[in-house]
Write a protein that holds these residues in place. Structure first.
Motif, PDB file in Angstrom:
ATOM      1  N   LEU A  95       0.833  -1.211   0.000  1.00 29.75           N
ATOM      2  CA  LEU A  95       0.000   0.000   0.000  1.00 29.75           C
ATOM      3  C   LEU A  95       0.864   1.257   0.000  1.00 29.75           C
ATOM      4  O   LEU A  95       0.562   2.231  -0.691  1.00 29.75           O
ATOM      5  CB  LEU A  95      -0.937   0.006   1.206  1.00 29.75           C
ATOM      6  CG  LEU A  95      -2.120  -0.940   1.131  1.00 29.75           C
ATOM      7  CD1 LEU A  95      -2.898  -0.916   2.438  1.00 29.75           C
ATOM      8  CD2 LEU A  95      -3.022  -0.580  -0.033  1.00 29.75           C
ATOM      9  N   ALA A  96       1.949   1.230   0.778  1.00 26.84           N
ATOM     10  CA  ALA A  96       2.860   2.380   0.808  1.00 26.84           C
ATOM     11  C   ALA A  96       3.479   2.609  -0.566  1.00 26.84           C
ATOM     12  O   ALA A  96       3.612   3.753  -1.013  1.00 26.84           O
ATOM     13  CB  ALA A  96       3.943   2.165   1.850  1.00 26.84           C
ATOM     14  N   ALA A  97       3.845   1.539  -1.268  1.00 23.57           N
ATOM     15  CA  ALA A  97       4.420   1.670  -2.610  1.00 23.57           C
ATOM     16  C   ALA A  97       3.393   2.250  -3.575  1.00 23.57           C
ATOM     17  O   ALA A  97       3.715   3.105  -4.409  1.00 23.57           O
ATOM     18  CB  ALA A  97       4.907   0.310  -3.105  1.00 23.57           C
ATOM     19  N   LEU A  98       2.161   1.819  -3.464  1.00 24.88           N
ATOM     20  CA  LEU A  98       1.102   2.349  -4.329  1.00 24.88           C
ATOM     21  C   LEU A  98       0.878   3.832  -4.086  1.00 24.88           C
ATOM     22  O   LEU A  98       0.810   4.631  -5.030  1.00 24.88           O
ATOM     23  CB  LEU A  98      -0.201   1.585  -4.093  1.00 24.88           C
ATOM     24  CG  LEU A  98      -1.428   2.149  -4.799  1.00 24.88           C
ATOM     25  CD1 LEU A  98      -1.274   2.048  -6.300  1.00 24.88           C
ATOM     26  CD2 LEU A  98      -2.682   1.461  -4.320  1.00 24.88           C
ATOM     27  N   VAL A  99       0.775   4.206  -2.827  1.00 28.43           N
ATOM     28  CA  VAL A  99       0.560   5.622  -2.495  1.00 28.43           C
ATOM     29  C   VAL A  99       1.743   6.457  -2.973  1.00 28.43           C
ATOM     30  O   VAL A  99       1.568   7.540  -3.542  1.00 28.43           O
ATOM     31  CB  VAL A  99       0.323   5.797  -0.980  1.00 28.43           C
ATOM     32  CG1 VAL A  99       0.336   7.258  -0.590  1.00 28.43           C
ATOM     33  CG2 VAL A  99      -0.981   5.141  -0.576  1.00 28.43           C
TER      34      VAL A  99
END
Length: 64
Positions: A20-24
């Motif tokens: 999720l952090a990579a996506l954001v």
């Protein structure tokens, strides 16, 4: 105060916190306006060693 609508919603799968952090991070980078890189400044000394035109090297070998 009503809750705000989330910016992202996972509709399938169970992503990890890292995913999720990579996506954001990717979305934030893509949403920033592109900034033109500042042109590299070249000193007068370095510029003096460069030919003024693309064919000056040829003219430099010709007799005057």
């Amino acid at each position: 105060m009503p809750a705000e609508e989330p910016l992202f919603r996972v509709v399938r799968g169970v992503p990890t916190a890292d995913e999720l952090a990579a996506l954001v991070g990717a979305v934030l980078v893509r949403s920033r306006p592109a900034t033109a890189a500042a042109p590299a400044t070249v000193s007068a000394w370095a510029r003096s060693g460069r030919p003024a035109r693309h064919d000056t090297w040829r003219a430099s070998g010709l007799p005057r």
